[in-house]
Design a protein around this motif. Structure first.
Motif, mmCIF file in Angstrom:
data_model
loop_
_atom_site.group_PDB
_atom_site.id
_atom_site.type_symbol
_atom_site.label_atom_id
_atom_site.label_comp_id
_atom_site.label_asym_id
_atom_site.label_seq_id
_atom_site.Cartn_x
_atom_site.Cartn_y
_atom_site.Cartn_z
ATOM 1 N N GLY A 86 0.682 -1.114 0.021
ATOM 2 C CA GLY A 86 0.001 0.019 0.101
ATOM 3 C C GLY A 86 0.779 1.061 -0.068
ATOM 4 N N ARG A 87 1.891 1.439 0.903
ATOM 5 C CA ARG A 87 2.748 2.371 1.109
ATOM 6 C C ARG A 87 3.350 2.555 -0.344
ATOM 7 N NH1 ARG A 87 3.457 0.990 6.543
ATOM 8 N NH2 ARG A 87 5.131 -0.439 5.869
ATOM 9 N N TRP A 90 0.719 3.960 -2.935
ATOM 10 C CA TRP A 90 0.244 5.339 -2.805
ATOM 11 C C TRP A 90 1.354 6.186 -3.228
ATOM 12 C CZ3 TRP A 90 -4.456 5.987 -2.993
ATOM 13 C CH2 TRP A 90 -5.442 5.138 -2.235
ATOM 14 N N HIS A 94 0.275 8.893 -5.811
ATOM 15 C CA HIS A 94 0.630 10.334 -5.671
ATOM 16 C C HIS A 94 1.687 11.332 -6.401
ATOM 17 C CE1 HIS A 94 -2.578 10.103 -2.300
ATOM 18 N NE2 HIS A 94 -1.785 9.260 -1.835
ATOM 19 N N CYS A 128 -8.759 -5.098 -1.180
ATOM 20 C CA CYS A 128 -8.519 -3.708 -1.248
ATOM 21 C C CYS A 128 -9.047 -3.135 -2.822
ATOM 22 C CB CYS A 128 -6.916 -3.259 -1.306
ATOM 23 S SG CYS A 128 -6.160 -4.087 0.095
ATOM 24 N N CYS A 154 -5.878 12.101 -3.315
ATOM 25 C CA CYS A 154 -5.922 12.419 -1.719
ATOM 26 C C CYS A 154 -7.423 11.819 -1.257
ATOM 27 C CB CYS A 154 -5.684 13.949 -1.647
ATOM 28 S SG CYS A 154 -5.619 14.063 0.153
ATOM 29 N N HIS A 157 -7.564 8.164 -1.176
ATOM 30 C CA HIS A 157 -6.708 7.621 0.092
ATOM 31 C C HIS A 157 -7.326 7.740 1.408
ATOM 32 C CE1 HIS A 157 -2.025 7.304 1.321
ATOM 33 N NE2 HIS A 157 -2.772 6.598 2.092
ATOM 34 N N ASN A 158 -8.002 9.065 1.578
ATOM 35 C CA ASN A 158 -8.556 9.483 2.819
ATOM 36 C C ASN A 158 -9.820 8.541 3.159
ATOM 37 O OD1 ASN A 158 -7.031 11.085 4.232
ATOM 38 N ND2 ASN A 158 -7.985 12.970 3.178
ATOM 39 N N ASN A 161 -8.300 5.435 4.441
ATOM 40 C CA ASN A 161 -7.440 5.971 5.733
ATOM 41 C C ASN A 161 -8.733 5.894 6.739
ATOM 42 O OD1 ASN A 161 -4.986 6.447 4.882
ATOM 43 N ND2 ASN A 161 -5.445 8.753 4.901
ATOM 44 N N LYS A 163 -11.363 3.828 6.484
ATOM 45 C CA LYS A 163 -11.915 2.671 6.853
ATOM 46 C C LYS A 163 -10.911 1.975 7.642
ATOM 47 C CE LYS A 163 -10.989 -0.623 3.542
ATOM 48 N NZ LYS A 163 -11.251 -1.452 2.333
ATOM 49 N N LYS A 166 -7.224 5.304 10.241
ATOM 50 C CA LYS A 166 -6.422 6.305 10.522
ATOM 51 C C LYS A 166 -6.619 7.816 10.433
ATOM 52 C CE LYS A 166 -3.368 2.746 8.419
ATOM 53 N NZ LYS A 166 -2.085 2.384 7.639
ATOM 54 N N ARG A 177 3.724 17.307 0.436
ATOM 55 C CA ARG A 177 4.170 16.147 0.716
ATOM 56 C C ARG A 177 4.779 15.316 -0.445
ATOM 57 N NH1 ARG A 177 5.891 11.876 1.365
ATOM 58 N NH2 ARG A 177 5.026 10.007 2.627
ATOM 59 N N TRP A 178 3.980 15.323 -1.662
ATOM 60 C CA TRP A 178 4.392 14.544 -2.649
ATOM 61 C C TRP A 178 5.375 15.091 -3.872
ATOM 62 C CZ3 TRP A 178 4.619 9.662 -1.516
ATOM 63 C CH2 TRP A 178 3.453 9.282 -0.718
#
Ligand code: FAD
Length: 184
Positions: A86-87, A90, A94, A128, A154, A157-158, A161, A163, A166, A177-178
């Protein structure tokens, strides 16, 4: 008198899953859908990191909670678990959105749509992928500009998060961030 019979108990014994363990579409423990720390080595297996890794890599059985493993982190040379995958995904999505053109050509838009629509078909964590496919139907991707695409990713992804319980990410900060990094 009603002809309906009371339901008989299902004689098939159902395995009780340890917390965090996810079954795949084949009904077997799904390695790529499960976090490494939730993957249990077989009862007869070793409790060492090497033993856990071997069980994880081979996708073999699971057993009850092992406090030692609760804090286990995925060794670098181990196949990805649901979190590492996942990391990495993403980061790719992103970053790709952050460098997408402000005014994309028709060709670029079509390719971005293909990339996004491939995820529910090809992403190896099956639950997923299915959830992401449902969200795609609810929120069709906006590939009209770099800014809108970054916001769209974004927001998706939220949703994941949320679900997973997070923290929500502030979508005003996606470029920081990206793409640009924090201000000096
Ligand atoms: P991640 O959530 O991977 O985030 C990585 C970094 O991105 C964070 O450190 C943060 O800096 C930044 N970030 C966080 N949120 C946002 C945002 N909204 N916008 C921009 N940047 C952000 N896991 C499951 O267990 N179940 C699922 O159903 C599931 N579905 C997924 C669907 C997709 C399409 C993908 C790509 C991954 C999915 N995952 C799912 C994995 C999950 O989203 C996380 O990647 C994983 O749990 C690791 O989380 P993390 O806390 O390390 O950071």
């Amino acid at each position: 008198q009603s002809s309906e019979r009371p339901a008989l108990p299902d004689p098939t014994p159902k395995p009780s899953l340890p917390p965090g363990m996810v079954l795949g579409p084949d009904g077997k423990p799904c390695k790529i859908c499960t976090a490494f720390r939730n993957w249990r080595p077989p009862a007869s297996g070793k409790k060492s990191t090497a033993g856990m890794m071997a069980a994880f890599a081979s996708g073999t059985g699971f057993r009850s909670l092992d406090s030692k493993q609760e804090n286990a982190t995925l060794p670098q040379h181990c196949p990805p678990d649901v979190e590492a995958l996942g990391r990495a995904t993403w980061s790719f999505l992103h970053a790709t959105a952050a460098y997408y053109p402000t005014r994309p050509t028709t060709h670029q838009r079509a390719n971005m749509l293909n990339l996004i629509h491939a995820l529910p078909v090809l992403y190896p964590c099956t639950h997923c992928a299915a959830d992401f496919g449902d969200k795609l139907k609810e929120h069709p991707p906006d590939v009209s500009s770099r800014e809108r695409l970054s916001k769209w990713f974004c927001e998706r992804h939220n949703e994941v998060n949320e679900k997973l319980g997070k923290e929500m990410f502030d979508c005003a900060k996606v470029d920081e961030r990206w793409k640009d990094g924090p201000p000096d």
